[in-house]
Design a protein around this motif. Structure first.
Motif, PDB file in Angstrom:
ATOM      1  N   VAL A 180      65.398  58.126  31.047  1.00 39.86           N
ATOM      2  CA  VAL A 180      66.582  58.089  31.540  1.00 39.86           C
ATOM      3  C   VAL A 180      66.555  58.630  33.101  1.00 39.86           C
ATOM      4  N   ALA A 181      67.104  58.007  34.283  1.00 38.99           N
ATOM      5  CA  ALA A 181      67.052  58.408  35.420  1.00 38.99           C
ATOM      6  C   ALA A 181      68.567  58.771  35.815  1.00 38.99           C
ATOM      7  N   LEU A 182      68.426  59.467  36.807  1.00 36.28           N
ATOM      8  CA  LEU A 182      69.654  60.089  37.462  1.00 36.28           C
ATOM      9  C   LEU A 182      69.725  59.735  39.033  1.00 36.28           C
ATOM     10  N   ARG A 183      70.748  59.327  39.631  1.00 35.64           N
ATOM     11  CA  ARG A 183      70.729  59.279  41.045  1.00 35.64           C
ATOM     12  C   ARG A 183      70.802  60.428  41.888  1.00 35.64           C
ATOM     13  N   SER A 184      70.841  61.581  41.289  1.00 36.19           N
ATOM     14  CA  SER A 184      71.260  62.666  42.075  1.00 36.19           C
ATOM     15  C   SER A 184      69.868  63.178  43.183  1.00 36.19           C
ATOM     16  N   GLY A 185      68.970  62.485  43.049  1.00 35.85           N
ATOM     17  CA  GLY A 185      67.861  62.626  43.804  1.00 35.85           C
ATOM     18  C   GLY A 185      67.729  61.554  45.175  1.00 35.85           C
ATOM     19  N   VAL A 200      70.626  54.827  33.727  1.00 40.24           N
ATOM     20  CA  VAL A 200      70.935  55.526  35.015  1.00 40.24           C
ATOM     21  C   VAL A 200      72.058  56.031  34.954  1.00 40.24           C
ATOM     22  N   TYR A 201      72.266  57.222  35.377  1.00 40.19           N
ATOM     23  CA  TYR A 201      73.674  58.154  35.512  1.00 40.19           C
ATOM     24  C   TYR A 201      73.433  58.620  36.731  1.00 40.19           C
ATOM     25  N   LYS A 202      74.641  59.125  37.316  1.00 44.01           N
ATOM     26  CA  LYS A 202      75.045  59.800  38.566  1.00 44.01           C
ATOM     27  C   LYS A 202      74.301  60.936  38.800  1.00 44.01           C
ATOM     28  N   ASP A 203      74.401  61.828  37.533  1.00 49.99           N
ATOM     29  CA  ASP A 203      73.860  63.231  37.810  1.00 49.99           C
ATOM     30  C   ASP A 203      73.643  63.665  36.303  1.00 49.99           C
ATOM     31  N   CYS A 204      73.495  65.015  35.881  1.00 52.81           N
ATOM     32  CA  CYS A 204      73.309  65.627  34.496  1.00 52.81           C
ATOM     33  C   CYS A 204      74.764  65.636  33.907  1.00 52.81           C
ATOM     34  N   ALA A 205      75.803  65.850  34.946  1.00 54.49           N
ATOM     35  CA  ALA A 205      76.942  66.020  34.425  1.00 54.49           C
ATOM     36  C   ALA A 205      77.636  64.774  33.666  1.00 54.49           C
TER      37      ALA A 205
END
Length: 222
Positions: A180-185, A200-205
């Protein structure tokens, strides 16, 4: 059967990627190497020498050490200013409270990793940490992910990897672990998906908000 979630650290749990970019850029500049920040950003997630070799394949050992030393000198004093990615501590606690093994697998050095995990406020939710000194090869090699599985005592099919970079997704895929990937990086959805991210999600939240519909849901109910 044990289930586990393996987290990357920089860019996934703590907001450090662009701080790394500036510190590496200055390291390259001081040694006379003109490396674009966008290229450095794309290399974040690799360990120090692996990152340098990726951007400057023919760099000398002397140059590489000087670049790395400058990066550390500029980066480390700013660690106390680093903030967690939105929802990171809450997500780790939610997973730990559900009985999952929470492991952090990072290319950061041990002392930096410990400080950064502390910034999330959920260090007590972490079962184990794999840092740069634990492995011979950094992501995208699957070794860090496999080592995390071993430390957690979890099989690849009973784990999910959560990261923010193409290298995270490739390493997870190489180890046979769903990603699972996050765009926070700062990496776009298309690049993360092409590298093998299942969702893919924006961030952990945002991942926490949609946890029951995410690929992690099977671990909570399995």
């Amino acid at each position: 059967m044990r289930h586990g979630v393996i987290f990357d650290l920089d860019g996934t749990l703590v907001d450090t990627n662009y701080l790394h970019v500036v510190a590496w850029w200055e390291g390259f500049r001081r040694r006379g190497h003109d490396v674009l920040m966008v290229d450095i950003h794309g290399a974040i997630g690799r360990a120090d020498r692996a990152l340098i070799d990726y951007l400057l394949p023919s760099v000398s050992d002397e140059d590489a050490q000087a670049i790395s030393d400058t990066h550390a000198a500029l980066y480390k004093p700013r660690l106390d200013e680093v903030r967690p990615v939105r929802g990171s501590g809450e997500l780790m606690r939610r997973l730990s409270d559900a009985g999952l093994r929470v492991v952090v697998s990072t290319s950061a050095h041990k002392d930096d990793a410990e400080r950064l995990i502390g910034i999330t406020g959920a260090e007590d939710a972490v079962t184990a940490v794999v840092h740069a000194q634990d492995v011979e090869h950094s992501k995208p090699d699957p070794e860090p992910v496999r080592h995390a599985l071993d430390k957690a005592g979890v099989s690849a099919d009973q784990a999910v990897f959560v990261g923010d970079s193409v290298w995270d997704a490739l390493a997870a895929r190489g180890a046979g672990v769903e990603c699972v990937a996050l765009r926070s990086g700062g990496i776009d959805t298309g690049s993360l998906t092409d590298a093998g991210a299942r969702a893919v999600y924006k961030d952990c939240a945002e991942l926490l908000q949609h946890l029951d519909q995410s690929p992690l849901a099977r671990l909570l109910t399995g």
